[in-house]
Design a protein around this motif. Structure first.
Motif, PDB file in Angstrom:
ATOM      1  N   ILE A   1       0.889  -1.039  -0.028  1.00 23.31           N
ATOM      2  CA  ILE A   1      -0.049  -0.049   0.095  1.00 23.31           C
ATOM      3  C   ILE A   1       0.804   1.399  -0.036  1.00 23.31           C
ATOM      4  N   MET A   2       0.658   2.309  -1.009  1.00 21.14           N
ATOM      5  CA  MET A   2       1.506   3.410  -1.031  1.00 21.14           C
ATOM      6  C   MET A   2       0.597   4.273  -1.022  1.00 21.14           C
ATOM      7  N   PRO A   3       0.921   5.852  -0.640  1.00 18.10           N
ATOM      8  CA  PRO A   3       0.091   6.804  -0.880  1.00 18.10           C
ATOM      9  C   PRO A   3       0.569   7.457  -2.242  1.00 18.10           C
ATOM     10  N   ILE A   4      -0.468   8.254  -2.726  1.00 19.46           N
ATOM     11  CA  ILE A   4      -0.513   8.703  -4.128  1.00 19.46           C
ATOM     12  C   ILE A   4       0.730   9.717  -4.205  1.00 19.46           C
ATOM     13  N   LYS A   5       1.122  10.281  -3.213  1.00 15.78           N
ATOM     14  CA  LYS A   5       2.242  11.384  -3.447  1.00 15.78           C
ATOM     15  C   LYS A   5       3.481  10.505  -3.844  1.00 15.78           C
ATOM     16  N   ASP A   6       3.488   9.254  -3.498  1.00 11.56           N
ATOM     17  CA  ASP A   6       4.846   8.539  -4.044  1.00 11.56           C
ATOM     18  C   ASP A   6       4.871   8.183  -5.719  1.00 11.56           C
ATOM     19  N   LEU A   7       3.797   8.540  -6.253  1.00 10.87           N
ATOM     20  CA  LEU A   7       3.838   8.157  -7.684  1.00 10.87           C
ATOM     21  C   LEU A   7       4.341   9.265  -8.564  1.00 10.87           C
ATOM     22  N   LYS A   8       5.062  10.035  -7.994  1.00 12.96           N
ATOM     23  CA  LYS A   8       5.693  11.067  -8.401  1.00 12.96           C
ATOM     24  C   LYS A   8       7.101  10.508  -9.268  1.00 12.96           C
ATOM     25  N   ASN A   9       7.755   9.699  -8.451  1.00 10.17           N
ATOM     26  CA  ASN A   9       8.725   8.939  -8.952  1.00 10.17           C
ATOM     27  C   ASN A   9       8.419   7.734  -9.960  1.00 10.17           C
ATOM     28  N   THR A  10       8.155   8.015 -11.183  1.00  9.84           N
ATOM     29  CA  THR A  10       7.556   7.151 -11.983  1.00  9.84           C
ATOM     30  C   THR A  10       8.596   5.819 -12.269  1.00  9.84           C
ATOM     31  N   SER A  11       9.640   6.118 -12.597  1.00 11.54           N
ATOM     32  CA  SER A  11      10.565   4.939 -12.670  1.00 11.54           C
ATOM     33  C   SER A  11      10.576   4.021 -11.480  1.00 11.54           C
ATOM     34  N   ASN A  12      10.617   4.603 -10.359  1.00 16.80           N
ATOM     35  CA  ASN A  12      10.870   3.780  -8.999  1.00 16.80           C
ATOM     36  C   ASN A  12       9.304   2.881  -9.052  1.00 16.80           C
ATOM     37  N   ILE A  13       8.248   3.649  -9.504  1.00 20.18           N
ATOM     38  CA  ILE A  13       6.927   2.947  -9.225  1.00 20.18           C
ATOM     39  C   ILE A  13       6.986   1.743 -10.255  1.00 20.18           C
ATOM     40  N   SER A  14       7.537   1.972 -11.511  1.00 25.13           N
ATOM     41  CA  SER A  14       7.554   0.830 -12.352  1.00 25.13           C
ATOM     42  C   SER A  14       8.271  -0.223 -12.248  1.00 25.13           C
ATOM     43  N   GLU A  15       9.543   0.081 -11.490  1.00 27.65           N
ATOM     44  CA  GLU A  15      10.225  -1.133 -11.038  1.00 27.65           C
ATOM     45  C   GLU A  15       9.546  -1.974  -9.971  1.00 27.65           C
ATOM     46  N   ILE A  16       9.131  -1.164  -8.998  1.00 27.02           N
ATOM     47  CA  ILE A  16       8.190  -1.806  -7.776  1.00 27.02           C
ATOM     48  C   ILE A  16       7.033  -2.529  -8.228  1.00 27.02           C
ATOM     49  N   CYS A  17       6.295  -2.142  -9.422  1.00 24.29           N
ATOM     50  CA  CYS A  17       5.147  -2.921 -10.218  1.00 24.29           C
ATOM     51  C   CYS A  17       5.685  -4.174 -10.945  1.00 24.29           C
ATOM     52  N   HIS A  18       7.116  -4.058 -11.515  1.00 27.89           N
ATOM     53  CA  HIS A  18       7.657  -5.102 -12.221  1.00 27.89           C
ATOM     54  C   HIS A  18       7.980  -6.373 -11.381  1.00 27.89           C
ATOM     55  N   ASN A  19       8.402  -6.041 -10.193  1.00 30.25           N
ATOM     56  CA  ASN A  19       9.043  -6.749  -9.123  1.00 30.25           C
ATOM     57  C   ASN A  19       7.939  -7.488  -8.204  1.00 30.25           C
ATOM     58  N   ALA A  20       6.703  -6.805  -8.252  1.00 28.86           N
ATOM     59  CA  ALA A  20       5.840  -7.425  -7.369  1.00 28.86           C
ATOM     60  C   ALA A  20       4.935  -8.468  -8.085  1.00 28.86           C
ATOM     61  N   ASP A  21       4.688  -9.426  -7.178  1.00 32.60           N
ATOM     62  CA  ASP A  21       3.895 -10.632  -7.878  1.00 32.60           C
ATOM     63  C   ASP A  21       2.108 -10.259  -7.476  1.00 32.60           C
ATOM     64  N   GLU A  22       1.949  -9.276  -7.115  1.00 34.58           N
ATOM     65  CA  GLU A  22       0.491  -8.686  -6.901  1.00 34.58           C
ATOM     66  C   GLU A  22       0.441  -7.342  -7.051  1.00 34.58           C
ATOM     67  N   PRO A  23      -0.907  -6.827  -7.139  1.00 30.10           N
ATOM     68  CA  PRO A  23      -1.169  -5.508  -7.116  1.00 30.10           C
ATOM     69  C   PRO A  23      -0.524  -4.578  -6.110  1.00 30.10           C
ATOM     70  N   ILE A  24      -0.298  -3.467  -6.575  1.00 34.37           N
ATOM     71  CA  ILE A  24      -0.063  -2.409  -5.416  1.00 34.37           C
ATOM     72  C   ILE A  24      -1.259  -1.283  -5.500  1.00 34.37           C
ATOM     73  N   TYR A  25      -1.563  -1.191  -4.008  1.00 35.04           N
ATOM     74  CA  TYR A  25      -2.835  -0.338  -3.903  1.00 35.04           C
ATOM     75  C   TYR A  25      -2.418   1.017  -3.420  1.00 35.04           C
ATOM     76  N   ILE A  26      -3.042   2.000  -4.084  1.00 37.01           N
ATOM     77  CA  ILE A  26      -2.602   3.422  -3.835  1.00 37.01           C
ATOM     78  C   ILE A  26      -3.684   3.935  -3.056  1.00 37.01           C
ATOM     79  N   THR A  27      -3.469   4.871  -2.184  1.00 39.00           N
ATOM     80  CA  THR A  27      -4.270   5.655  -1.257  1.00 39.00           C
ATOM     81  C   THR A  27      -4.148   7.143  -1.644  1.00 39.00           C
ATOM     82  N   LYS A  28      -5.406   7.705  -1.361  1.00 34.95           N
ATOM     83  CA  LYS A  28      -5.524   9.265  -1.502  1.00 34.95           C
ATOM     84  C   LYS A  28      -6.341   9.485  -0.395  1.00 34.95           C
ATOM     85  N   ASN A  29      -5.479  10.455   0.591  1.00 39.51           N
ATOM     86  CA  ASN A  29      -6.050  10.931   1.946  1.00 39.51           C
ATOM     87  C   ASN A  29      -6.403   9.851   2.841  1.00 39.51           C
ATOM     88  N   GLY A  30      -5.664   8.798   2.808  1.00 36.67           N
ATOM     89  CA  GLY A  30      -5.853   7.534   3.881  1.00 36.67           C
ATOM     90  C   GLY A  30      -6.799   6.486   3.228  1.00 36.67           C
TER      91      GLY A  30
END
Length: 86
Positions: free
Chosen positions: A4-33
């Motif tokens: 689970i990640m806050p939406i503000k962490d989506l600013k670093n798109t390269s990092n997010i892409s790497e996390i998505c490709h290394n994860a074997d399950e979806p990543i949940y994004i939160t906004k205002n909790g």
């Protein structure tokens, strides 16, 4: 355990892409909790979509069985053999 990640962490798109490709399950994004989006790699999405399609086919088959829309397997196979000269 789901990631689970806050939406503000989506600013670093390269990092997010790497996390998505290394994860074997979806990543949940939160906004205002609260839950807002789900991210995953295309590979994971396609694999998940195949499972959904399979479950849908099974559900349809179960419905057809309940409705009595079935065929005798021996007769069906015999018809296929006759049709294709097997």
């Amino acid at each position: 355990m789901p990631r689970i990640m806050p939406i503000k962490d989506l600013k670093n798109t390269s990092n997010i892409s790497e996390i998505c490709h290394n994860a074997d399950e979806p990543i949940y994004i939160t906004k205002n909790g609260y839950g807002d989006m789900v991210l995953m790699s295309i590979e994971l999405f396609e694999a998940t979509q195949k499972k959904w399609n399979m479950y849908s086919d099974i559900e349809l088959s179960e419905k057809q069985i309940k409705e009595g829309k079935t065929k005798d397997a021996r007769k069906a196979l015999s018809a296929v053999r006759e049709k294709y000269g097997l």
